[in-house]
Design a protein around this motif. Structure first.
Motif, PDB file in Angstrom:
ATOM      1  N   MET A   1      -2.015   0.102  -4.644  1.00 53.88           N
ATOM      2  CA  MET A   1      -2.975   0.167  -3.381  1.00 53.88           C
ATOM      3  C   MET A   1      -4.227  -0.649  -3.512  1.00 53.88           C
ATOM      4  O   MET A   1      -4.343  -1.308  -2.373  1.00 53.88           O
ATOM      5  N   LEU A   2      -4.879  -0.766  -4.324  1.00 53.46           N
ATOM      6  CA  LEU A   2      -6.074  -1.655  -4.273  1.00 53.46           C
ATOM      7  C   LEU A   2      -5.781  -3.073  -4.325  1.00 53.46           C
ATOM      8  O   LEU A   2      -6.503  -3.941  -3.542  1.00 53.46           O
TER       9      LEU A   2
ATOM     10  N   LEU B   1     -10.351  12.559 -10.554  1.00 55.98           N
ATOM     11  CA  LEU B   1      -9.969  11.261 -10.924  1.00 55.98           C
ATOM     12  C   LEU B   1      -8.848  10.775  -9.930  1.00 55.98           C
ATOM     13  O   LEU B   1      -8.843   9.871  -9.253  1.00 55.98           O
ATOM     14  N   VAL B   2      -7.905  11.417 -10.076  1.00 52.18           N
ATOM     15  CA  VAL B   2      -6.658  11.401  -9.063  1.00 52.18           C
ATOM     16  C   VAL B   2      -6.913  11.422  -7.623  1.00 52.18           C
ATOM     17  O   VAL B   2      -6.751  10.333  -6.740  1.00 52.18           O
TER      18      VAL B   2
ATOM     19  N   VAL C   1      -5.187  -3.805  -0.867  1.00 47.72           N
ATOM     20  CA  VAL C   1      -6.476  -4.116  -0.149  1.00 47.72           C
ATOM     21  C   VAL C   1      -6.835  -5.358  -0.147  1.00 47.72           C
ATOM     22  O   VAL C   1      -7.407  -6.080   0.874  1.00 47.72           O
TER      23      VAL C   1
ATOM     24  N   PHE D   1     -19.048   0.949   0.856  1.00 47.84           N
ATOM     25  CA  PHE D   1     -17.941   0.829  -0.141  1.00 47.84           C
ATOM     26  C   PHE D   1     -18.583   0.976  -1.666  1.00 47.84           C
ATOM     27  O   PHE D   1     -18.366   1.974  -2.401  1.00 47.84           O
TER      28      PHE D   1
ATOM     29  N   VAL E   1      -2.430   3.420  -8.049  1.00 47.10           N
ATOM     30  CA  VAL E   1      -3.491   3.377  -7.422  1.00 47.10           C
ATOM     31  C   VAL E   1      -4.051   1.565  -7.317  1.00 47.10           C
ATOM     32  O   VAL E   1      -4.528   1.031  -6.457  1.00 47.10           O
TER      33      VAL E   1
ATOM     34  N   ALA F   1     -10.888   1.582   0.924  1.00 47.15           N
ATOM     35  CA  ALA F   1     -10.972   0.276   0.708  1.00 47.15           C
ATOM     36  C   ALA F   1      -9.876  -0.333   2.016  1.00 47.15           C
ATOM     37  O   ALA F   1     -10.226  -1.349   2.659  1.00 47.15           O
ATOM     38  N   PHE F   2      -8.638   0.316   1.871  1.00 50.66           N
ATOM     39  CA  PHE F   2      -7.886  -0.290   2.952  1.00 50.66           C
ATOM     40  C   PHE F   2      -8.376  -0.155   4.441  1.00 50.66           C
ATOM     41  O   PHE F   2      -8.125  -1.003   5.344  1.00 50.66           O
TER      42      PHE F   2
ATOM     43  N   THR G   1     -10.344   6.206  -2.539  1.00 51.08           N
ATOM     44  CA  THR G   1     -10.880   5.005  -2.980  1.00 51.08           C
ATOM     45  C   THR G   1      -9.873   4.134  -2.331  1.00 51.08           C
ATOM     46  O   THR G   1     -10.394   3.100  -1.393  1.00 51.08           O
ATOM     47  N   GLY G   2      -8.458   4.128  -2.611  1.00 50.20           N
ATOM     48  CA  GLY G   2      -7.669   3.196  -1.694  1.00 50.20           C
ATOM     49  C   GLY G   2      -7.604   3.386  -0.607  1.00 50.20           C
ATOM     50  O   GLY G   2      -7.579   2.384   0.263  1.00 50.20           O
ATOM     51  N   PHE G   3      -7.568   4.467   0.226  1.00 50.22           N
ATOM     52  CA  PHE G   3      -7.659   4.723   1.719  1.00 50.22           C
ATOM     53  C   PHE G   3      -8.984   3.834   2.196  1.00 50.22           C
ATOM     54  O   PHE G   3      -8.951   3.080   3.260  1.00 50.22           O
TER      55      PHE G   3
ATOM     56  N   GLU H   1     -18.668   4.083  -4.083  1.00 52.98           N
ATOM     57  CA  GLU H   1     -17.973   4.113  -5.599  1.00 52.98           C
ATOM     58  C   GLU H   1     -18.850   4.157  -6.675  1.00 52.98           C
ATOM     59  O   GLU H   1     -18.341   4.974  -7.649  1.00 52.98           O
TER      60      GLU H   1
ATOM     61  N   GLY I   1      -9.711  11.137  -6.329  1.00 54.66           N
ATOM     62  CA  GLY I   1     -10.702  10.122  -5.825  1.00 54.66           C
ATOM     63  C   GLY I   1     -10.257   8.712  -6.044  1.00 54.66           C
ATOM     64  O   GLY I   1     -10.700   8.040  -5.012  1.00 54.66           O
ATOM     65  N   ALA I   2      -9.396   8.449  -6.768  1.00 55.96           N
ATOM     66  CA  ALA I   2      -8.784   7.084  -6.779  1.00 55.96           C
ATOM     67  C   ALA I   2      -8.062   6.865  -5.582  1.00 55.96           C
ATOM     68  O   ALA I   2      -8.171   5.909  -4.971  1.00 55.96           O
ATOM     69  N   VAL I   3      -7.139   7.969  -5.082  1.00 54.69           N
ATOM     70  CA  VAL I   3      -6.484   7.621  -3.743  1.00 54.69           C
ATOM     71  C   VAL I   3      -7.327   7.544  -2.605  1.00 54.69           C
ATOM     72  O   VAL I   3      -7.310   6.779  -1.761  1.00 54.69           O
TER      73      VAL I   3
ATOM     74  N   ILE J   1       0.677   7.113 -12.395  1.00 59.70           N
ATOM     75  CA  ILE J   1      -0.279   7.397 -10.911  1.00 59.70           C
ATOM     76  C   ILE J   1      -1.459   6.299 -11.092  1.00 59.70           C
ATOM     77  O   ILE J   1      -1.467   5.687  -9.874  1.00 59.70           O
TER      78      ILE J   1
ATOM     79  N   MET K   1     -15.041  -3.333  -9.023  1.00 61.80           N
ATOM     80  CA  MET K   1     -15.099  -1.816  -9.076  1.00 61.80           C
ATOM     81  C   MET K   1     -13.844  -1.405  -9.735  1.00 61.80           C
ATOM     82  O   MET K   1     -13.792  -0.316 -10.175  1.00 61.80           O
TER      83      MET K   1
ATOM     84  N   PHE L   1       0.857  -1.141  -0.085  1.00 60.81           N
ATOM     85  CA  PHE L   1       0.064   0.031  -0.144  1.00 60.81           C
ATOM     86  C   PHE L   1       0.785   1.235  -0.016  1.00 60.81           C
ATOM     87  O   PHE L   1       0.760   2.273  -0.514  1.00 60.81           O
TER      88      PHE L   1
ATOM     89  N   GLU M   1     -13.177   1.346 -12.554  1.00 59.32           N
ATOM     90  CA  GLU M   1     -12.343   2.382 -12.612  1.00 59.32           C
ATOM     91  C   GLU M   1     -11.333   2.713 -13.544  1.00 59.32           C
ATOM     92  O   GLU M   1     -11.198   3.596 -14.230  1.00 59.32           O
TER      93      GLU M   1
END
Lengths: 101, 473
Positions: free
Chosen positions: A39-40, B157-158, A43, B126, A36, B168-169, B164-166, B130, B160-162, A32, A69, A16, A73
């Motif tokens: 990171m996912l 987008l950038v 998870v 979630f 992401v 989900a984690f 989303t990562g946080f 999303e 929002g994607a970050v 970038i 999802m 992560f 994305e």
């Protein structure tokens, strides 16, 4: 469970942070987006490990939701990459800084 | 999934399946106004079905609640989506939007928001979040001829994607600590003495970061002004009201489920709320662009909502829900006025273009002034009771310092809300003509205007209704 939960958590935290570092350091939009993705996936690894630890299927179902999802994305963000590239001829995010204030 | 569950899910199904149908049929029959109007019809049908049908199950698939609280927000977001589509009719015509795609995306956003507000498990949270975030990525960059729109889409987008990562984690860590996604049980890992407690707390911290991004609290708000400025005005209206309101609506049951832990989180939340109120106010003061000013002011409003959420209890929750509604009406109205003034070559945002406009377009300028005064919290408008409720709940639950900060920033906010009004009415310089509005836009603006006045004079029935639908402790 053969692999201890701590090891899974340790690995996924490293993944992560690597992904987050990639997002923060890179200026190319595609890199970038790869950050992401990492990171996912971290998870997803956590969820699978936790699911095995608790002997439940919930976490694995959540991983499937997460994958669906993520693919949605990715398709939207790749469409965005094509669109931005057509507008300015570059996918460097530094080229997109017209708004200030 | 049983028939009873499908029956309980009907409002969201109308939105989502209707959106799919519009998307597919639009490929054969490209008519713009026809699809947008049918989208309005679908949204109102979803609102009516949520209001009239009584669900026979308490929970759908262990993910979404069917309590009156969830139904209430389903009605609210469906109406919001309907009004947004009605408002976009001329805008879509002027900017040559693909009608069926636009309609179906807005309807999907409505379905996502209502699922988020109804979430009773972290999986539902979630998926709902999303569902409308993905839609907003597309909608923000929908205006294809517009470079600023593309830039706004990229930034959202950038970020929002970050986020989303946080998110989900955070959810994964909370699940690891407790072994459940379902809401009251997911908090068990957080109890004192549990050896999984550090994991659960880390998960909560991640969740807070993601929520901070989504509702743009200070530190995580950097995308807000650019996205507000670059997105098409009706989409900005939807983003500012629906997506932020739905996140806060889902936070109320989440905080209620936390019980004692909510008290421990309060110190972090207090810092976030103070930073948002003060930082947003300071950034809004020098703005000379209406959309950017509204973006920074929304940061301040999110700080107030967080303060209400921290106060907790029946009073705090009621104040938060009431505030979401009055803030939503006034914001939708303000962006509605910007939409109705917009032309093919852009939207009037700079205060320079507003000089003396009040004498040329008096009705819409009076409406815009009313919405700004409501956001500022001037007594005859609905915003006054919203702010009053929040500060009252904060004082009752011993958050005196934060309430004082809130009242002071509300006073300072008068400056940046009155400035556009002064520009509209005080300058004698003859304004150049802007767009003449369509009847659809006037209908939406009239609805928002009358609600802002009505709720400001007579808020009792709505407050009573909110008190009835809130989750009982």
């Amino acid at each position: 469970m053969i692999v201890p939960l701590e090891h899974v958590l340790f690995l996924s935290t490293i993944l992560f942070i690597l992904g987050l570092g990639c997002v923060l350091a890179r200026r190319n939009l595609i890199m970038i987006l790869i950050g992401v993705e990492i990171m996912l996936n971290a998870v997803g690894l956590t969820l699978v490990g936790a699911s095995a630890f608790w002997q439940q299927v919930d976490g694995q179902i959540m991983v499937i939701f997460l994958m669906a999802m993520t693919s949605a994305e990715v398709s939207i963000s790749l469409a965005m990459v094509v669109y931005l590239n057509r507008r300015k001829g570059t996918v460097d995010v530094r080229a997109f800084d017209e708004m200030r204030g | 999934m049983s028939f009873a569950e499908l029956h309980a899910l009907l409002p969201q199904l109308i939105l989502a399946l209707g959106a799919t149908a519009v998307l597919m049929l639009g490929a054969w029959w490209p008519s713009r106004s026809c699809w947008i109007l049918s989208g309005v019809g679908l949204a109102f049908a979803a609102a009516i079905s949520a209001g009239l049908l009584v669900p026979s199950v308490a929970e759908i698939g262990g993910m979404f609640s069917t309590a009156p609280y969830a139904r209430f927000f389903t009605i609210l977001w469906s109406l919001l989506v309907g009004l947004t589509l009605l408002l976009s009719l001329r805008y879509a015509e002027t900017h040559r939007f693909a009608g069926a795609e636009y309609t179906s995306l807005v309807l999907f956003a409505g379905a996502g928001m209502s699922l988020l507000s109804a979430a009773s498990s972290l999986v539902g949270l979630f998926l709902g979040l999303e569902a409308f975030t993905l839609v907003l990525y597309v909608l923000i960059a929908f205006n294809r001829g517009d470079t600023i729109g593309a830039e706004a889409g990229l930034k959202y987008l950038v970020m929002g994607a970050v986020a989303t990562g946080f998110l989900a984690f955070g959810i994964a860590l909370i699940y690891t600590s407790s072994g459940s996604f379902h809401l009251p049980e997911a908090m068990h890992g957080l109890q004192q003495g549990d050896h999984m407690r550090p994991l659960g707390l880390a998960g909560w911290a991640m969740l807070l970061v993601a929520i901070g991004f989504k509702v743009s609290l200070v530190q995580f708000h950097l995308w807000t002004p650019d996205v507000y400025q670059g997105a098409p005005a009706p989409v900005t209206g939807l983003l500012a009201t629906g997506s932020k309101g739905a996140v806060f609506a889902s936070l109320i049951p989440l905080f209620a489920a936390m019980g004692a832990l909510a008290g421990e989180l309060n110190s972090v939340l207090a810092v976030l709320a103070t930073l948002s109120m003060v930082g947003g106010t300071l950034a809004a003061l020098p703005q000379r662009n209406l959309k950017r000013m509204l973006a920074y002011s929304s940061v301040v409003h999110m700080g107030y909502l967080l303060l209400g959420l921290m106060s907790g209890g029946a009073d705090g929750q009621r104040a938060v829900v009431f505030y979401i509604i009055v803030y939503g009406i006034a914001t939708l109205g303000a962006f509605g006025v910007v939409t109705s003034f917009s032309r093919a070559d852009g939207e009037p945002q700079d205060y320079e273009t507003f000089h003396g406009l009040g004498y040329r377009h008096p009705r819409r300028c009076i409406a815009l002034s009313a919405f700004l005064l409501s956001l500022a919290g001037i007594p005859p408008m609905a915003g006054f009771f919203g702010k009053f409720g929040i500060f009252h709940a904060a004082l009752k639950s011993d958050h005196q310092v934060l309430a004082l900060v809130g009242i002071l920033t509300a006073l300072v906010s008068l400056y940046y809300y009155l400035r556009p009004i002064i520009v509209l009415f005080m300058q004698e310089r003859p304004a150049h003509e802007l767009r003449r509005g369509w009847i659809h836009e006037f209908v939406v603006l009239a609805v928002c205007f009358s609600l802002v006045l009505l709720l400001g004079i007579y808020p009792g029935p709505l407050l009573e209704l909110i008190g009835q639908v809130l989750p009982q402790p």
